[in-house]
Structure formats: C-alpha cells, structure tokens
Design a protein around this motif. Structure first.
Motif, PDB file in Angstrom:
ATOM      1  N   PHE A  31       0.483  -1.252   0.036  1.00 48.33           N
ATOM      2  CA  PHE A  31      -0.028   0.234  -0.128  1.00 48.33           C
ATOM      3  C   PHE A  31       0.777   1.159   0.275  1.00 48.33           C
ATOM      4  O   PHE A  31       0.489   2.447  -0.565  1.00 48.33           O
ATOM      5  N   ILE A  32       1.921   0.557   0.837  1.00 47.28           N
ATOM      6  CA  ILE A  32       2.766   2.470   1.063  1.00 47.28           C
ATOM      7  C   ILE A  32       3.647   2.241  -0.053  1.00 47.28           C
ATOM      8  O   ILE A  32       4.001   3.428  -0.895  1.00 47.28           O
ATOM      9  N   ASN A  34       2.711   1.761  -2.721  1.00 49.24           N
ATOM     10  CA  ASN A  34       1.773   2.376  -4.362  1.00 49.24           C
ATOM     11  C   ASN A  34       1.610   3.772  -3.887  1.00 49.24           C
ATOM     12  O   ASN A  34       1.114   4.901  -5.323  1.00 49.24           O
ATOM     13  N   LEU A  35       0.951   4.294  -2.922  1.00 53.30           N
ATOM     14  CA  LEU A  35       1.585   5.877  -2.250  1.00 53.30           C
ATOM     15  C   LEU A  35       2.695   6.885  -3.073  1.00 53.30           C
ATOM     16  O   LEU A  35       2.542   7.917  -3.663  1.00 53.30           O
ATOM     17  N   ILE A  36       3.662   6.128  -2.565  1.00 55.67           N
ATOM     18  CA  ILE A  36       5.184   6.735  -2.756  1.00 55.67           C
ATOM     19  C   ILE A  36       5.095   6.807  -4.926  1.00 55.67           C
ATOM     20  O   ILE A  36       5.846   7.922  -5.412  1.00 55.67           O
ATOM     21  N   ARG A  38       2.499   6.730  -7.680  1.00 52.71           N
ATOM     22  CA  ARG A  38       1.199   7.727  -7.792  1.00 52.71           C
ATOM     23  C   ARG A  38       2.054   8.745  -6.644  1.00 52.71           C
ATOM     24  O   ARG A  38       2.267  10.109  -8.229  1.00 52.71           O
ATOM     25  N   ALA A  39       2.387   9.322  -5.880  1.00 55.21           N
ATOM     26  CA  ALA A  39       2.879  10.726  -5.769  1.00 55.21           C
ATOM     27  C   ALA A  39       4.219  11.198  -6.280  1.00 55.21           C
ATOM     28  O   ALA A  39       4.323  11.733  -6.910  1.00 55.21           O
ATOM     29  N   LYS A  42       3.473  11.898  -9.857  1.00 54.85           N
ATOM     30  CA  LYS A  42       2.578  13.687  -9.789  1.00 54.85           C
ATOM     31  C   LYS A  42       3.584  14.679 -10.105  1.00 54.85           C
ATOM     32  O   LYS A  42       3.923  15.492 -10.552  1.00 54.85           O
ATOM     33  N   THR A  58       9.788   5.077 -11.693  1.00 59.44           N
ATOM     34  CA  THR A  58       8.602   4.296 -11.847  1.00 59.44           C
ATOM     35  C   THR A  58       8.656   2.616 -11.790  1.00 59.44           C
ATOM     36  O   THR A  58       8.530   1.879 -10.756  1.00 59.44           O
ATOM     37  N   SER A  62       9.937   1.262  -8.034  1.00 61.67           N
ATOM     38  CA  SER A  62       8.382   0.040  -7.089  1.00 61.67           C
ATOM     39  C   SER A  62       9.342  -1.565  -7.184  1.00 61.67           C
ATOM     40  O   SER A  62       9.333  -1.891  -6.262  1.00 61.67           O
TER      41      SER A  62
END
Length: 268
Positions: A31-32, A34-36, A38-39, A42, A58, A62
């Motif tokens: 989960f973390i 995925n957040l990293i 996405r950030a 952006k 990315t 990942s």
C-alpha cells in the motif's frame, strides 16, 4: 500421530504470529509503495519529465521497493537474509558490469529527457550525422537524415558529445558565396544580389539580409550573401538563391569566372 500433531501445534503457535505479522507488513508495504509511486508520478508530471523516462523510473523504483519489502518480510519470518542479500548484491554487481554500456546509454537518455537539448521534430547534427529527430528512447535516439535514412545513436555518446540544434531558435541564416570577374562593378553586383534576396518572400526582413565583399581571390571578387529564413524554408531559400543569382547575374551582364584551359601546340 499424536506426536506429529503436537509438533505441528507447536510450530503453528511459534510461527503463526510471525506469519500474521509478515502478512501485515506485506500488505502495508504494498500500500505504501503504491502511494510512493503515485506521488512520484505526480511530481515528475509537474516537472514535465518525459513520459518514457517516467515509466522507466517508476518501474525501477517500484521493483526496488518491492525487493526490499520481500527481504523485510522474509526476515520477519525468521529466515536468515544475510546470504540472500549477498547473492542479490553479487548479482547486481555482475549485471552492472555486464550492462556497463547500456547503463551509460540509460544515463545519457535520462539526461537528454531531463535537460532537453532537443526534442522530437528538431533537426540536429551530432556524432557526425545530421537529421530530424524521429524518436527519443531511453537507450537510443532515432534520426531521419535528409536522404530518409534511419540513424540510431546511443544516448551515452550522444549526451557526452557536441550537439548542434538547427531548430531551437526557429530561424536559420543561409550563407552563400558568389564570385564575379574583376572587371565587374562592385556596387552593381551588390545591388543585383540584394534584389535576389529581397524579391524572395521566404527571406525574412528582420534580421535584414546582407551582401558583402568577402575576398579578393585569385580570379574573382567573392561576395558573401547572408539571408535569414524560417527553419522550414531553409533549403528552399538555399537552392532558390543559387538559381536566381545565376539568372540575375547573367541578365545584368555580370561575368561569373570559371577555370579556363589553354592548349599550346608546338610545331616541329
């Protein structure tokens, strides 16, 4: 059978908390991650990082984070990870040495995509070739030459060499030299050459075209012609100026010298 059941029960009691904890770490870690990711996407989008470089970075980030997460989960299960980490390090070193050239090309591609010395559609000269940039990949850059030949340049050498970008400033100067005979009138010749330039609608008025005497050569007075034009019209102006100059000089009666040969025959 009872002995095996008791042993299994002991193992379950011993490892159940570790398994539950490891699963919790795995789920939270994914989960973390995925957040990293996405950030990171952006941030790179706001910085206008090339989409190809975005995908590569990315994906690299990942997989790196996931490998670290897997090592953490294995360690939480009580499995020795020292040898596992050593194997990964050795494999990484071997891969790095084997792909040394490819890594240099990747670094070069990253630099090109970040600093953008050229973009798709630009006409550039680099590594001894010139052409229109067709595609910028992470390891190579593809050019189409004026002869419609595809040239593939490695980004490592491309990023470390000289690059001439003919398109960056949106306009180019056509420089040509014409020679006339010494008996020709200089002022009249300059006037004829300037009329050739000003009568061409593709020649820009700002900066203004120029005609100057550049050299008193052995058999001719050489004039340099400088005409600014849009990038798309460069070759049209180049060839039209040559053709129209010959026509205009002939019409004005101005001689263009050319080599002469004299044959001397001796009669015995």
């Amino acid at each position: 059978m009872e002995k095996y059941l008791e042993k299994a029960q002991e193992l379950f009691i011993d490892y159940a908390p570790k398994v539950v904890t490891a699963l919790a770490i795995l789920i939270a870690g994914l989960f973390i991650i995925n957040l990293i990711i996405r950030a990171t996407k952006k941030v790179m989008t706001k910085q206008n990082v090339d989409i190809t470089l975005q995908k590569f970075l990315t994906n690299l980030l990942s997989w790196t984070l996931k490998v670290l997460l897997i090592i953490t989960v294995i360690a939480k299960l009580g499995i020795e990870t020292t040898s596992f980490a050593a194997i990964l390090a050795s494999a990484g070193l071997a891969i790095g040495l084997a792909l040394q050239g490819s890594l240099a090309n990747f670094a070069g591609g990253a630099l090109i995509m970040v600093f953008k010395p050229f973009k798709v559609g630009d006409f550039i000269e680099a590594q001894g070739v010139s052409g229109k940039v067709k595609e910028i990949q992470i390891f190579t850059t593809h050019l189409n030459t004026p002869q419609n030949r595809l040239v593939i340049l490695p980004n490592g050498s491309l990023s470390n060499g000289n690059i001439i970008n003919f398109t960056a400033e949106n306009k180019l100067r056509v420089d040509l030299t014409f020679g006339v005979g010494y008996e020709s009138d200089i002022k009249k010749t300059k006037q004829v050459l300037m009329e050739v330039l000003t009568s061409n609608s593709k020649v820009l008025k700002d900066p203004a075209p120029a005609v100057m005497v550049s050299e008193l050569a052995d058999s001719s007075v050489n004039f340099v012609v400088k005409a600014w034009t849009d990038v798309a019209d460069y070759w049209d102006v180049h060839y039209e100026t040559i053709e129209n100059t010959k026509i205009a000089l002939d019409k004005a009666g101005i001689d263009i010298p050319y080599p002469h040969s004299v044959e001397i025959q001796k009669q015995g």
